[in-house]
Design a protein around this motif. Structure first.
Motif, PDB file in Angstrom:
ATOM      1  N   ARG A 102       0.822  -1.233  -0.048  1.00 52.24           N
ATOM      2  CA  ARG A 102       0.114   0.044   0.064  1.00 52.24           C
ATOM      3  C   ARG A 102       0.788   1.287   0.017  1.00 52.24           C
ATOM      4  NH1 ARG A 102      -5.128  -0.926   1.930  1.00 52.24           N
ATOM      5  NH2 ARG A 102      -5.946  -2.892   0.642  1.00 52.24           N
ATOM      6  N   LYS A 103       2.087   1.252   0.672  1.00 51.24           N
ATOM      7  CA  LYS A 103       2.845   2.100   0.940  1.00 51.24           C
ATOM      8  C   LYS A 103       3.140   2.945  -0.609  1.00 51.24           C
ATOM      9  CE  LYS A 103       7.861   3.438   1.840  1.00 51.24           C
ATOM     10  NZ  LYS A 103       8.887   2.944   2.240  1.00 51.24           N
ATOM     11  N   TRP A 104       3.414   2.083  -1.618  1.00 52.49           N
ATOM     12  CA  TRP A 104       4.115   2.417  -2.778  1.00 52.49           C
ATOM     13  C   TRP A 104       2.844   2.678  -3.809  1.00 52.49           C
ATOM     14  CZ3 TRP A 104       8.266   4.802  -2.693  1.00 52.49           C
ATOM     15  CH2 TRP A 104       9.237   4.597  -1.911  1.00 52.49           C
ATOM     16  N   ALA A 105       1.691   2.029  -3.695  1.00 50.63           N
ATOM     17  CA  ALA A 105       0.494   2.230  -4.426  1.00 50.63           C
ATOM     18  C   ALA A 105       0.012   3.993  -4.096  1.00 50.63           C
ATOM     19  CB  ALA A 105      -0.471   1.089  -4.201  1.00 50.63           C
ATOM     20  N   GLN A 106       0.279   4.081  -2.808  1.00 52.61           N
ATOM     21  CA  GLN A 106      -0.392   5.264  -2.252  1.00 52.61           C
ATOM     22  C   GLN A 106       0.552   6.356  -2.667  1.00 52.61           C
ATOM     23  OE1 GLN A 106      -1.209   4.769   1.924  1.00 52.61           O
ATOM     24  NE2 GLN A 106      -2.829   3.364   1.600  1.00 52.61           N
ATOM     25  N   TYR A 107       1.935   5.884  -2.839  1.00 55.17           N
ATOM     26  CA  TYR A 107       2.891   7.155  -2.950  1.00 55.17           C
ATOM     27  C   TYR A 107       2.677   7.698  -4.372  1.00 55.17           C
ATOM     28  CZ  TYR A 107       7.234   9.343  -3.951  1.00 55.17           C
ATOM     29  OH  TYR A 107       8.312  10.144  -4.400  1.00 55.17           O
ATOM     30  N   TYR A 108       2.183   6.644  -5.357  1.00 55.94           N
ATOM     31  CA  TYR A 108       1.848   7.034  -6.799  1.00 55.94           C
ATOM     32  C   TYR A 108       0.380   7.245  -6.940  1.00 55.94           C
ATOM     33  CZ  TYR A 108       6.536   5.960  -7.819  1.00 55.94           C
ATOM     34  OH  TYR A 108       7.905   5.671  -8.026  1.00 55.94           O
ATOM     35  N   GLY A 109      -0.283   7.768  -5.843  1.00 58.74           N
ATOM     36  CA  GLY A 109      -1.454   8.495  -6.032  1.00 58.74           C
ATOM     37  C   GLY A 109      -2.920   7.655  -5.995  1.00 58.74           C
ATOM     38  N   GLY A 110      -2.494   6.338  -5.346  1.00 60.39           N
ATOM     39  CA  GLY A 110      -3.499   5.467  -5.257  1.00 60.39           C
ATOM     40  C   GLY A 110      -4.485   5.723  -3.988  1.00 60.39           C
ATOM     41  N   LEU A 111      -4.188   6.781  -3.231  1.00 57.21           N
ATOM     42  CA  LEU A 111      -5.137   6.945  -2.077  1.00 57.21           C
ATOM     43  C   LEU A 111      -5.716   8.274  -2.312  1.00 57.21           C
ATOM     44  CD1 LEU A 111      -6.084   6.312   0.763  1.00 57.21           C
ATOM     45  CD2 LEU A 111      -4.239   7.387   1.819  1.00 57.21           C
ATOM     46  N   PHE A 135      -2.893  12.220  -7.660  1.00 55.70           N
ATOM     47  CA  PHE A 135      -1.849  13.123  -7.864  1.00 55.70           C
ATOM     48  C   PHE A 135      -1.267  13.469  -6.723  1.00 55.70           C
ATOM     49  CE2 PHE A 135      -5.940  14.015 -10.482  1.00 55.70           C
ATOM     50  CZ  PHE A 135      -5.275  13.298 -11.800  1.00 55.70           C
ATOM     51  N   ARG A 136      -1.173  12.788  -5.573  1.00 50.93           N
ATOM     52  CA  ARG A 136      -0.305  13.163  -4.402  1.00 50.93           C
ATOM     53  C   ARG A 136       0.475  12.053  -4.280  1.00 50.93           C
ATOM     54  NH1 ARG A 136      -2.626  16.978  -0.298  1.00 50.93           N
ATOM     55  NH2 ARG A 136      -4.148  18.308  -0.963  1.00 50.93           N
ATOM     56  N   HIS A 137       1.573  12.266  -3.677  1.00 47.65           N
ATOM     57  CA  HIS A 137       2.464  11.262  -2.963  1.00 47.65           C
ATOM     58  C   HIS A 137       2.127  10.792  -1.692  1.00 47.65           C
ATOM     59  CE1 HIS A 137       5.063  10.881  -6.238  1.00 47.65           C
ATOM     60  NE2 HIS A 137       5.712  11.919  -6.160  1.00 47.65           N
ATOM     61  N   GLU A 138       1.327  11.884  -0.949  1.00 46.62           N
ATOM     62  CA  GLU A 138       0.849  11.470   0.419  1.00 46.62           C
ATOM     63  C   GLU A 138      -0.494  12.469   0.685  1.00 46.62           C
ATOM     64  OE1 GLU A 138       0.548  14.505   2.237  1.00 46.62           O
ATOM     65  OE2 GLU A 138       1.492  15.639   0.633  1.00 46.62           O
ATOM     66  N   SER A 139      -1.099  11.823   1.789  1.00 48.88           N
ATOM     67  CA  SER A 139      -2.367  12.280   2.216  1.00 48.88           C
ATOM     68  C   SER A 139      -2.525  12.796   3.707  1.00 48.88           C
ATOM     69  CB  SER A 139      -3.303  11.255   1.898  1.00 48.88           C
ATOM     70  OG  SER A 139      -3.364  10.673   0.693  1.00 48.88           O
ATOM     71  N   GLN A 140      -1.468  13.357   3.941  1.00 44.60           N
ATOM     72  CA  GLN A 140      -1.259  14.020   5.363  1.00 44.60           C
ATOM     73  C   GLN A 140      -2.503  14.714   5.657  1.00 44.60           C
ATOM     74  OE1 GLN A 140       1.046  12.333   6.398  1.00 44.60           O
ATOM     75  NE2 GLN A 140       0.504  12.949   8.647  1.00 44.60           N
ATOM     76  N   PHE A 149      -4.796  12.153   7.387  1.00 47.22           N
ATOM     77  CA  PHE A 149      -4.346  11.751   8.352  1.00 47.22           C
ATOM     78  C   PHE A 149      -4.323  12.706   9.653  1.00 47.22           C
ATOM     79  CE2 PHE A 149      -2.558   8.697   5.152  1.00 47.22           C
ATOM     80  CZ  PHE A 149      -3.302   7.607   5.613  1.00 47.22           C
ATOM     81  N   ASP A 150      -4.240  13.976   9.337  1.00 47.08           N
ATOM     82  CA  ASP A 150      -3.909  14.847  10.376  1.00 47.08           C
ATOM     83  C   ASP A 150      -5.437  15.603  10.862  1.00 47.08           C
ATOM     84  OD1 ASP A 150      -1.086  14.652  10.588  1.00 47.08           O
ATOM     85  OD2 ASP A 150      -0.623  16.304   9.265  1.00 47.08           O
ATOM     86  N   ALA A 151      -6.207  15.348   9.912  1.00 45.85           N
ATOM     87  CA  ALA A 151      -7.518  15.931  10.312  1.00 45.85           C
ATOM     88  C   ALA A 151      -8.300  15.974  11.558  1.00 45.85           C
ATOM     89  CB  ALA A 151      -8.752  15.401   9.131  1.00 45.85           C
ATOM     90  N   PRO A 152      -7.861  14.524  12.079  1.00 48.97           N
ATOM     91  CA  PRO A 152      -8.815  14.393  13.409  1.00 48.97           C
ATOM     92  C   PRO A 152      -8.140  15.396  14.609  1.00 48.97           C
ATOM     93  CG  PRO A 152      -8.307  12.168  12.597  1.00 48.97           C
ATOM     94  CD  PRO A 152      -7.411  13.336  11.883  1.00 48.97           C
ATOM     95  N   ARG A 153      -6.962  15.930  14.468  1.00 52.31           N
ATOM     96  CA  ARG A 153      -6.238  16.864  15.260  1.00 52.31           C
ATOM     97  C   ARG A 153      -7.203  18.066  15.406  1.00 52.31           C
ATOM     98  NH1 ARG A 153      -0.414  17.378  13.326  1.00 52.31           N
ATOM     99  NH2 ARG A 153      -0.155  18.821  14.876  1.00 52.31           N
ATOM    100  N   LEU A 154      -7.947  18.510  14.243  1.00 51.91           N
ATOM    101  CA  LEU A 154      -8.605  19.606  14.268  1.00 51.91           C
ATOM    102  C   LEU A 154     -10.226  19.257  14.538  1.00 51.91           C
ATOM    103  CD1 LEU A 154      -6.915  21.836  11.586  1.00 51.91           C
ATOM    104  CD2 LEU A 154      -6.692  22.011  14.235  1.00 51.91           C
ATOM    105  N   SER A 155     -10.429  18.141  14.860  1.00 54.65           N
ATOM    106  CA  SER A 155     -11.984  17.754  15.106  1.00 54.65           C
ATOM    107  C   SER A 155     -12.650  18.089  16.323  1.00 54.65           C
ATOM    108  CB  SER A 155     -12.135  16.435  14.800  1.00 54.65           C
ATOM    109  OG  SER A 155     -13.541  15.631  15.323  1.00 54.65           O
TER     110      SER A 155
END
Length: 346
Positions: A211-220, A223-228, A231-237
């Motif tokens: 999953r790490k590399w599929a997501q790195y190439y925009g699979g999550l 057009f993004r290498h990451e989806s931070q 993953f960070d959204a709950p910190r402002l919930s």
């Protein structure tokens, strides 16, 4: 910032407060399947259709991220979010050691059906729209097949069809993209788990690498290498404090280790009849749950109404990537079918 100044959570919470008299905003726990489970309901008009969202994961609750995308949907539907057993705020409601042995797909499906009945009674609704994402689509499809009379329509986002084929396509995409980009580090890591999924046990560690590399190439996120941002959204919930945020990872570790063997055997490809209106929202660039499998299944299945809607600028996280098109699809495609169903069955 002084202690008297509002936090970011406070500001987001204030913006999201539902203040209209006909609206509803409540969070509560209810005994479901032998444990207390956390439920959140939001909507601008109680008369709107009731929609239950089943989150992905396992144990990736939508509740701490809904502040990013859900508010417009609440003008059209009354939306219920549920932290499943072992996930998020529900994780904090029961001893994990007592919950661990109950983590089976059948139990999640029973929980969903028990919750659906509770919601129909609580809000005096005739039926529910069921919308599910990723892992949640396994629960959602099973729930509809077992109790179709509870639901007016089903919406699958990142629909799971066959888990092993899912993993193969995701891995092949990651390998192809790594080779195209001459990414030696990625190719070495991916080769270390080959053939994947293959005949060797599919462990959490092997899944993480694939999953790490599929997501790195925009699979999550396309057009993004990451989806931070996700993953960070709950910190402002406004719905989650720091303890609940920490429970997300704790629940994920608890859940995946128990559910993985059953998860890997999921296969809906032989299902040819679906009892209620069926909508699949498919990310064109999704290589977390590759959409090609959902598209092929949709073509073969019979349903009272079925529609596949492509999100050309999305991968797996459609609600965040194309929230405008998500809203329009719900209003233009799903709502008329739900309203027609309500007129046929007052």
């Amino acid at each position: 910032m002084s202690s008297s100044e509002p936090s970011a959570r406070d500001i987001i919470g204030d913006l999201g407060r539902i203040v209209v008299p006909e609206g509803i905003q409540e969070s509560f726990t209810a005994p479901i399947g032998g444990i207390d489970q956390w439920i959140n309901t939001r909507g601008q008009d109680r008369a709107n259709p009731l929609l239950l969202f089943i989150h992905g994961g396992p144990a990736s609750p939508a509740l701490p991220t809904l502040w990013m995308y859900q508010r417009p949907i609440e003008e059209v539907f009354t939306v219920v979010n549920w932290d499943q057993r072992g996930a998020g705020r529900t994780y904090l409601e029961a001893d994990p050691d007592a919950v661990r042995d109950t983590l089976h797909i059948d139990r999640y499906v029973s929980d969903a059906l028990e919750l659906a009945e509770l919601l129909l009674r609580r809000y005096a609704a005739p039926k529910l729209v069921l919308m599910a994402h990723s892992w949640g689509t396994i629960i959602g499809v099973r729930a509809v097949l077992e109790r179709p009379e509870l639901f007016s329509a089903y919406i699958g986002i990142g629909q799971v069809i066959n888990t092993r084929e899912n993993e193969r396509l995701s891995y092949d995409y990651a390998t192809s993209e790594a080779a195209r980009n001459a990414n030696t580090a990625a190719l070495e890591e991916l080769a270390a788990i080959a053939p994947y999924p293959g005949l060797a046990p599919i462990t959490r560690e092997r899944i993480i690498i694939a999953r790490k590399w599929a997501q790195y190439y925009g699979g999550l996120s396309a057009f993004r290498h990451e989806s931070q941002y996700y993953f960070d959204a709950p910190r402002l919930s406004p719905e989650y404090d720091d303890r609940a945020v920490a429970a997300i990872d704790q629940g994920n570790h608890l859940t995946l280790e128990r559910i993985l063997p059953e998860f890997l055997e999921v296969d809906f490809s032989a299902i040819t009849d679906f009892p209620i209106p069926l909508f699949l929202f498919m990310g064109r660039h999704d290589y977390t749950t590759p959409s090609v499998l959902a598209e092929a299944w949709l073509q073969q299945v019979n349903a009272p109404c079925k529609r596949g809607i492509w999100f050309e600028r999305s991968a797996h996280l459609i609600p965040f990537e194309e929230p405008g098109k998500l809203l329009l699809s719900l209003v233009q495609q799903v709502l008329p079918v739900v309203q027609a169903s309500s007129e046929d069955h007052p």
